[in-house]
Design a protein around this motif. Structure first.
Motif, PDB file in Angstrom:
ATOM      1  N   ILE A  48       5.019   9.422  -8.595  1.00 19.39           N
ATOM      2  CA  ILE A  48       6.262   9.362  -9.360  1.00 19.39           C
ATOM      3  C   ILE A  48       5.969   9.004 -10.809  1.00 19.39           C
ATOM      4  O   ILE A  48       6.564   9.563 -11.739  1.00 19.39           O
ATOM      5  N   GLU A  49       5.039   8.090 -11.007  1.00 16.45           N
ATOM      6  CA  GLU A  49       4.641   7.705 -12.367  1.00 16.45           C
ATOM      7  C   GLU A  49       4.088   8.910 -13.121  1.00 16.45           C
ATOM      8  O   GLU A  49       4.295   9.055 -14.330  1.00 16.45           O
ATOM      9  N   TYR A  50       3.394   9.787 -12.418  1.00 15.56           N
ATOM     10  CA  TYR A  50       2.802  10.971 -13.038  1.00 15.56           C
ATOM     11  C   TYR A  50       3.872  11.903 -13.607  1.00 15.56           C
ATOM     12  O   TYR A  50       3.616  12.634 -14.569  1.00 15.56           O
ATOM     13  N   LEU A  51       5.078  11.865 -13.049  1.00 20.09           N
ATOM     14  CA  LEU A  51       6.156  12.735 -13.511  1.00 20.09           C
ATOM     15  C   LEU A  51       6.880  12.188 -14.734  1.00 20.09           C
ATOM     16  O   LEU A  51       7.543  12.945 -15.444  1.00 20.09           O
ATOM     17  N   ARG A  52       6.773  10.883 -14.972  1.00 19.22           N
ATOM     18  CA  ARG A  52       7.568  10.255 -16.026  1.00 19.22           C
ATOM     19  C   ARG A  52       7.046  10.611 -17.414  1.00 19.22           C
ATOM     20  O   ARG A  52       5.856  10.848 -17.608  1.00 19.22           O
ATOM     21  N   ILE A  53       7.969  10.613 -18.380  1.00 22.95           N
ATOM     22  CA  ILE A  53       7.604  10.993 -19.750  1.00 22.95           C
ATOM     23  C   ILE A  53       7.903   9.880 -20.755  1.00 22.95           C
ATOM     24  O   ILE A  53       7.733  10.082 -21.953  1.00 22.95           O
ATOM     25  N   ALA A  89       0.824  -1.205   0.000  1.00 25.28           N
ATOM     26  CA  ALA A  89       0.000   0.000   0.000  1.00 25.28           C
ATOM     27  C   ALA A  89       0.861   1.259   0.000  1.00 25.28           C
ATOM     28  O   ALA A  89       0.605   2.218  -0.750  1.00 25.28           O
ATOM     29  N   ALA A  90       1.892   1.285   0.840  1.00 21.44           N
ATOM     30  CA  ALA A  90       2.755   2.465   0.925  1.00 21.44           C
ATOM     31  C   ALA A  90       3.528   2.673  -0.369  1.00 21.44           C
ATOM     32  O   ALA A  90       3.687   3.813  -0.836  1.00 21.44           O
ATOM     33  N   TYR A  91       4.002   1.586  -0.974  1.00 24.00           N
ATOM     34  CA  TYR A  91       4.743   1.724  -2.223  1.00 24.00           C
ATOM     35  C   TYR A  91       3.867   2.290  -3.336  1.00 24.00           C
ATOM     36  O   TYR A  91       4.295   3.158  -4.100  1.00 24.00           O
ATOM     37  N   THR A  92       2.628   1.817  -3.430  1.00 26.91           N
ATOM     38  CA  THR A  92       1.768   2.262  -4.519  1.00 26.91           C
ATOM     39  C   THR A  92       1.443   3.752  -4.428  1.00 26.91           C
ATOM     40  O   THR A  92       1.263   4.410  -5.448  1.00 26.91           O
ATOM     41  N   VAL A  93       1.375   4.286  -3.209  1.00 26.83           N
ATOM     42  CA  VAL A  93       1.135   5.728  -3.054  1.00 26.83           C
ATOM     43  C   VAL A  93       2.267   6.514  -3.712  1.00 26.83           C
ATOM     44  O   VAL A  93       2.038   7.458  -4.474  1.00 26.83           O
ATOM     45  N   THR A 126      -2.906   0.695 -12.193  1.00 33.66           N
ATOM     46  CA  THR A 126      -2.479  -0.498 -11.464  1.00 33.66           C
ATOM     47  C   THR A 126      -2.197  -0.155 -10.008  1.00 33.66           C
ATOM     48  O   THR A 126      -2.577  -0.903  -9.091  1.00 33.66           O
ATOM     49  N   SER A 127      -1.547   0.994  -9.775  1.00 28.33           N
ATOM     50  CA  SER A 127      -1.258   1.424  -8.405  1.00 28.33           C
ATOM     51  C   SER A 127      -2.537   1.601  -7.600  1.00 28.33           C
ATOM     52  O   SER A 127      -2.613   1.202  -6.436  1.00 28.33           O
TER      53      SER A 127
END
Length: 290
Positions: A224-229, A215-219, A244-245
């Motif tokens: 972080i995924e939102y920042l990736r391009i 749970a903590a990792y998915t937060v 998935t998160s």
């Protein structure tokens, strides 16, 4: 001109004669070693035998690597199977590309096989190795730094990551980007300490420490995924890994709450590892003989 930034390695592989030594692989190996070491220490503290974690990891790690690669290839199939791409590149795991969701899912299958062979309850074993897995991820993310991959948007922050590389299509990427590898690595270290603290404070058992890790990792993975391009499939404006998160987070929290109500506390230390009882009986017999 940026006044400060994080440099990227000029290369991620060294050659010992004809043998390539790849930094990405070393990061994964170091992560596995850390996970097994910490997991073994925690397992013994819970009443288990010293080598049980390593014996089960022999099953979990290869299954996890295969699962991580399969998830990556399936969700980013266009990189390998679209016109003009080389399908054989799907086997080049050393170039990067391991999906944590597939690694955990198939790694759990391998761990289940190993746990059954040792007569060990899988949830108890998962609780012991949970913070170690988080630290293994923290180590593994540095492989992305060596490969100059999976970075974020352009930034002027002083801790921005300088990327300079020639892409597969011949174009050159040169600029300062969000160091998402570093964000995730630091987040995973924080998750590991959170799980260790909560496990000691609340005596988590029956898979709840592992659920807390998930749970903590998915937060962290969500933002972080939102920042990736890097190229990724999207649904309703969110990247596939964001969805998935969300789903995994809901499942982990539900498991944590439900199991916490049905089976509070930890497992009986005398019942989690038959090998520990064998060792204890042997030591007792030896002491009584002497």
């Amino acid at each position: 001109m940026e006044l400060a930034y994080i440099p990227s390695p000029s290369r991620g592989v060294l050659y010992l004669g004809p043998i390539p030594l790849r930094a990405y692989a070393f990061c994964i190996i170091i992560g596995v070693a850390v996970a097994v070491w910490l997991g073994s220490k925690r397992w013994v503290e819970r009443g288990g035998a010293k080598h049980t974690v390593g014996d089960i990891a022999v099953w979990a790690v290869p299954f996890g690597l295969v699962g991580g690669r399969l998830y990556h290839v399936i969700t980013d199939h266009q990189l390998y199977f679209d016109p003009g791409q080389n399908p054989w590149n799907a086997f080049k795991i050393w170039e990067g590309g391991l999906g944590i969701w597939g690694a955990i899912a198939l790694g759990a299958v391998g761990a289940w096989i190993g746990a059954r062979r040792r007569g060990v309850p899988l949830p108890a074993w998962a609780d012991a190795v949970a913070p170690g897995i988080a630290l293994a991820q923290a180590c593994g993310r540095w492989g992305n730094w060596f490969n100059q991959e999976l970075y974020g948007r352009s930034t002027s922050l002083p801790w921005g990551l300088h990327i300079h590389k020639v892409n597969a299509d011949g174009t050159v990427t040169d600029g300062i980007f969000q160091p998402t590898f570093l964000y995730e690595s630091l987040w995973c270290v924080g998750v590991a300490f959170l799980v260790i603290w909560a496990d000691r404070r609340f005596q988590l058992g029956h898979g709840r420490a592992f659920a807390l890790y998930v749970a903590a990792y998915t937060v962290g993975r969500f933002w972080i995924e939102y920042l990736r391009i890097d190229e990724a499939h999207k649904l309703l404006g969110l990247r596939l890994n964001d969805w998935t998160s969300i789903l995994v987070f809901i499942g982990a929290v539900a498991y944590f709450v439900i199991v916490g109500k049905k089976r509070p506390g930890r497992e009986d230390p005398d019942s989690i590892d038959p090998a520990a009882k064998v060792v204890a009986d042997a030591e007792e017999s030896s002491n009584s003989t002497t």
